[in-house]
Scaffold this active site. Structure first.
Site, PDB file in Angstrom:
ATOM      1  N   ARG A  17     -26.238   8.932 106.412  1.00 45.49           N
ATOM      2  CA  ARG A  17     -26.130   9.405 105.026  1.00 45.49           C
ATOM      3  C   ARG A  17     -26.432   8.271 104.042  1.00 45.49           C
ATOM      4  O   ARG A  17     -27.491   8.224 103.424  1.00 45.49           O
ATOM      5  CB  ARG A  17     -24.728  10.004 104.794  1.00 45.49           C
ATOM      6  CG  ARG A  17     -24.584  10.828 103.523  1.00 45.49           C
ATOM      7  CD  ARG A  17     -24.490  10.035 102.265  1.00 45.49           C
ATOM      8  NE  ARG A  17     -23.397   9.070 102.272  1.00 45.49           N
ATOM      9  CZ  ARG A  17     -23.224   8.153 101.323  1.00 45.49           C
ATOM     10  NH1 ARG A  17     -24.056   8.086 100.289  1.00 45.49           N
ATOM     11  NH2 ARG A  17     -22.227   7.277 101.391  1.00 45.49           N
ATOM     12  N   ASP A  18     -25.547   7.307 103.950  1.00 46.53           N
ATOM     13  CA  ASP A  18     -25.742   6.237 102.962  1.00 46.53           C
ATOM     14  C   ASP A  18     -27.007   5.447 103.300  1.00 46.53           C
ATOM     15  O   ASP A  18     -27.764   5.039 102.405  1.00 46.53           O
ATOM     16  CB  ASP A  18     -24.521   5.300 102.967  1.00 46.53           C
ATOM     17  CG  ASP A  18     -24.312   4.593 101.639  1.00 46.53           C
ATOM     18  OD1 ASP A  18     -25.179   4.723 100.755  1.00 46.53           O
ATOM     19  OD2 ASP A  18     -23.291   3.914 101.476  1.00 46.53           O
ATOM     20  N   CYS A 242     -28.502   2.303  97.127  1.00 48.90           N
ATOM     21  CA  CYS A 242     -28.029   3.449  96.356  1.00 48.90           C
ATOM     22  C   CYS A 242     -29.067   3.809  95.303  1.00 48.90           C
ATOM     23  O   CYS A 242     -29.492   2.944  94.530  1.00 48.90           O
ATOM     24  CB  CYS A 242     -26.683   3.150  95.692  1.00 48.90           C
ATOM     25  SG  CYS A 242     -26.107   4.528  94.694  1.00 48.90           S
ATOM     26  N   ASN A 251     -25.783  -0.914 103.357  1.00 47.29           N
ATOM     27  CA  ASN A 251     -24.424  -1.255 103.794  1.00 47.29           C
ATOM     28  C   ASN A 251     -24.535  -2.441 104.732  1.00 47.29           C
ATOM     29  O   ASN A 251     -25.582  -2.714 105.306  1.00 47.29           O
ATOM     30  CB  ASN A 251     -23.829  -0.083 104.587  1.00 47.29           C
ATOM     31  CG  ASN A 251     -23.769   1.186 103.791  1.00 47.29           C
ATOM     32  OD1 ASN A 251     -24.700   1.972 103.791  1.00 47.29           O
ATOM     33  ND2 ASN A 251     -22.673   1.381 103.095  1.00 47.29           N
TER      34      ASN A 251
HETATM   35  P1  HMG Z   1     -25.629  18.345  87.382  1.00 44.24           P
HETATM   36  O1  HMG Z   1     -27.106  18.430  87.148  1.00 44.24           O
HETATM   37  O2  HMG Z   1     -24.763  17.820  86.295  1.00 44.24           O
HETATM   38  O3  HMG Z   1     -24.984  19.685  87.950  1.00 44.24           O
HETATM   39  O4  HMG Z   1     -25.416  17.462  88.668  1.00 44.24           O
HETATM   40  P2  HMG Z   1     -25.099  21.202  87.623  1.00 44.24           P
HETATM   41  O5  HMG Z   1     -23.837  21.798  88.107  1.00 44.24           O
HETATM   42  O6  HMG Z   1     -25.523  21.404  86.199  1.00 44.24           O
HETATM   43  O7  HMG Z   1     -26.270  21.704  88.593  1.00 44.24           O
HETATM   44  C1  HMG Z   1     -27.626  21.412  88.370  1.00 44.24           C
HETATM   45  C2  HMG Z   1     -28.434  21.992  89.511  1.00 44.24           C
HETATM   46  O8  HMG Z   1     -28.048  21.396  90.743  1.00 44.24           O
HETATM   47  C3  HMG Z   1     -28.250  23.490  89.702  1.00 44.24           C
HETATM   48  O9  HMG Z   1     -29.467  24.005  90.215  1.00 44.24           O
HETATM   49  C4  HMG Z   1     -27.210  23.583  90.775  1.00 44.24           C
HETATM   50  O10 HMG Z   1     -27.287  24.770  91.542  1.00 44.24           O
HETATM   51  C5  HMG Z   1     -27.596  22.399  91.643  1.00 44.24           C
HETATM   52  P3  HMG Z   1     -30.546  24.743  89.245  1.00 44.24           P
HETATM   53  O11 HMG Z   1     -29.774  25.858  88.625  1.00 44.24           O
HETATM   54  O12 HMG Z   1     -30.976  23.687  88.251  1.00 44.24           O
HETATM   55  O13 HMG Z   1     -31.622  25.152  90.184  1.00 44.24           O
HETATM   56  N1  HMG Z   1     -26.444  21.883  92.385  1.00 44.24           N
HETATM   57  C6  HMG Z   1     -26.400  21.741  93.719  1.00 44.24           C
HETATM   58  N2  HMG Z   1     -27.322  22.000  94.681  1.00 44.24           N
HETATM   59  C7  HMG Z   1     -26.941  21.749  95.954  1.00 44.24           C
HETATM   60  N3  HMG Z   1     -25.723  21.263  96.300  1.00 44.24           N
HETATM   61  C8  HMG Z   1     -24.802  20.990  95.355  1.00 44.24           C
HETATM   62  C9  HMG Z   1     -25.138  21.244  94.005  1.00 44.24           C
HETATM   63  N4  HMG Z   1     -24.459  21.095  92.853  1.00 44.24           N
HETATM   64  C10 HMG Z   1     -25.267  21.474  91.866  1.00 44.24           C
HETATM   65  N5  HMG Z   1     -23.620  20.506  95.709  1.00 44.24           N
HETATM   66  C11 HMG Z   1     -24.178  16.779  90.619  1.00 44.24           C
HETATM   67  C12 HMG Z   1     -24.107  17.132  89.134  1.00 44.24           C
HETATM   68  C13 HMG Z   1     -22.847  16.167  90.993  1.00 44.24           C
HETATM   69  C14 HMG Z   1     -24.439  18.022  91.436  1.00 44.24           C
HETATM   70  C15 HMG Z   1     -25.339  15.765  90.795  1.00 44.24           C
HETATM   71  O14 HMG Z   1     -25.164  14.719  89.913  1.00 44.24           O
HETATM   72  C16 HMG Z   1     -25.409  15.216  92.190  1.00 44.24           C
HETATM   73  O15 HMG Z   1     -25.720  15.930  93.141  1.00 44.24           O
HETATM   74  N6  HMG Z   1     -25.140  13.911  92.325  1.00 44.24           N
HETATM   75  C17 HMG Z   1     -25.123  13.276  93.643  1.00 44.24           C
HETATM   76  C18 HMG Z   1     -25.563  11.863  93.530  1.00 44.24           C
HETATM   77  C19 HMG Z   1     -25.493  11.244  94.886  1.00 44.24           C
HETATM   78  O16 HMG Z   1     -25.506  11.915  95.909  1.00 44.24           O
HETATM   79  N7  HMG Z   1     -25.451   9.896  94.931  1.00 44.24           N
HETATM   80  C20 HMG Z   1     -25.405   9.174  96.175  1.00 44.24           C
HETATM   81  C21 HMG Z   1     -24.145   9.399  96.934  1.00 44.24           C
HETATM   82  S1  HMG Z   1     -22.780   8.467  96.341  1.00 44.24           S
HETATM   83  C22 HMG Z   1     -22.977   6.938  97.092  1.00 44.24           C
HETATM   84  O17 HMG Z   1     -23.948   6.687  97.762  1.00 44.24           O
HETATM   85  C23 HMG Z   1     -21.875   5.940  96.955  1.00 44.24           C
HETATM   86  C24 HMG Z   1     -21.059   5.754  98.246  1.00 44.24           C
HETATM   87  O18 HMG Z   1     -21.873   5.359  99.325  1.00 44.24           O
HETATM   88  C25 HMG Z   1     -20.000   4.696  97.971  1.00 44.24           C
HETATM   89  C26 HMG Z   1     -20.617   3.437  97.361  1.00 44.24           C
HETATM   90  O19 HMG Z   1     -21.310   2.697  98.055  1.00 44.24           O
HETATM   91  O20 HMG Z   1     -20.409   3.265  96.146  1.00 44.24           O
HETATM   92  C27 HMG Z   1     -20.347   7.066  98.647  1.00 44.24           C
HETATM   93 MG    MG Z   2     -22.435   3.269  99.726  1.00 41.44          MG
END
Ligand code: HMG
Ligand code: MG
Length: 301
Positions: A17-18, A242, A251
């Site tokens: 994933r990450d 990221c 990582n």
């Molecule tokens: P948004 O645009 O504010 O959300 O995104 P929304 O609710 O307005 O939805 C917009 C569109 O996304 C819609 O589709 C929804 O259906 C769809 P449209 O009507 O435009 O066709 N949607 C989804 N589709 C599939 N699965 C879902 C989903 N939710 C909405 N779950 C949201 C807000 C949170 C969804 C967006 O910002 C997002 O997906 N962000 C994820 C970012 C991400 O994954 N970042 C990397 C992971 S975190 C990380 O790596 C850190 C970590 O490793 C720890 C570290 O190292 O720090 C964990």
């Molecule tokens: Mg991470």
């Protein structure tokens, strides 16, 4: 010499994933499935396998449902998935994820960039996710990005991490990841953060999720071990970065962490040699150099 370290630690392999989420070219589903299967064969009991986020935000994680369907599940292995909201939770549940990961940040600026809302809004969004997960008997992990520094805000203080940890505890999360998203933290800072959060909850529920951008991750793990942390995250071959933290590398490499832990006499249940060959397999599959120092050293022998 008194051994202050735990007898064993829980390794969470986050490479699928990450590690892969930031790859520009789409990594075929079969490769992801093969990677996860090899990791479970190598002895990992916790594999972050999928992410049910918006595919518009993270295109690489599209098809996570297929990945979860095609993997050969091993008994007792926990296959976890990221769920940013209820929509993601429902997809993770349908895909039979054993554990979900909600994620926010210790920095407002990063929360906005990564999940398009404030920290407070993210907590509100997680209430129904955690409630439903609890009802369904699913283990809930919470990840707190930028716990040691933020690419937009700059320094992050321990009290800012404590504030988010408290909210995650109030939500009912079972485990909490202290994430150094941009790999910027140093050992003393790591100790200060854990010291602060151990005042409000037991050490055994916290993990260390360290990226290695500044080459500090192994030292930070050592510092966390000294504080009593018993759960660590890593990516095979040091995969990753990221998408919302420009310049952040992967990582810490799993091979390097295993070498450190085994050298300290700490059990992980994971076969280092097998992981070294998995690191080579995935690096070749995505056409990237293997980032594990231990992996490269052992492969060159
Ligand atoms: P948004 O645009 O504010 O959300 O995104 P929304 O609710 O307005 O939805 C917009 C569109 O996304 C819609 O589709 C929804 O259906 C769809 P449209 O009507 O435009 O066709 N949607 C989804 N589709 C599939 N699965 C879902 C989903 N939710 C909405 N779950 C949201 C807000 C949170 C969804 C967006 O910002 C997002 O997906 N962000 C994820 C970012 C991400 O994954 N970042 C990397 C992971 S975190 C990380 O790596 C850190 C970590 O490793 C720890 C570290 O190292 O720090 C964990
Ligand atoms: Mg991470």
């Amino acid at each position: 010499m008194t051994n202050v370290f735990p007898k064993k630690v829980k390794m969470v392999e986050v490479g699928p994933r990450d590690g892969l989420q930031n790859e520009k070219n789409f990594v075929p589903i079969e490769v992801k499935v093969d990677l996860i299967n090899r990791l479970s064969e190598a002895g990992f009991r916790n594999i972050e396998a999928a992410s049910f986020v918006s595919p518009k935000w993270i295109p690489q994680m599209a098809g996570s449902d297929q990945v979860m369907k095609d993997i050969k599940r091993k008994p007792k292995v926990i296959y976890s998935a990221l769920t940013p909201n209820l929509q993601g939770y429902e997809a993770a549940l349908a895909a039979q994820a054993n554990e979900i990961v909600i994620f926010s940040a210790a920095s407002e600026a990063f929360a906005q960039k990564n999940i398009n809302c404030s920290i407070a809004e993210s907590i509100q969004r997680f209430i129904p996710v955690v409630q439903t997960a609890k009802r369904d008997g699913i283990f809930v992990r919470a990840s707190i990005s930028c716990s040691l520094g933020c690419p937009y805000q700059g320094p992050v203080e321990p009290h800012e991490v404590v504030a988010v940890v408290q909210q995650m505890l109030d939500l009912g999360c079972d485990e909490i990841d202290i994430a150094d998203t941009i790999g910027i933290g140093t050992a003393l800072q790591v100790k200060r953060v854990y010291e602060a959060i151990f005042r409000i909850a037991p050490s055994k529920i916290f993990s260390g999720h360290f990226h290695d951008t500044y080459g500090q991750a192994l030292t930070n793990i050592y510092a966390a071990l000294e504080m009593g942390v018993e759960i660590f995250h890593s990516s095979v071959a040091g995969l990753g970065g990221c998408p919302y933290a420009k310049g952040a590398t992967g990582n810490v490499a799993t091979e390097d962490v295993l070498y450190l832990l085994h050298g300290l006499g700490i059990e992980t249940g994971v076969d280092l040699e097998a992981v070294v060959s998995i690191g080579q397999f995935i690096s070749e599959a995505i056409g990237k150099p293997n980032q594990s120092r231990v992996g490269k050293a052992l492969l060159n022998q």
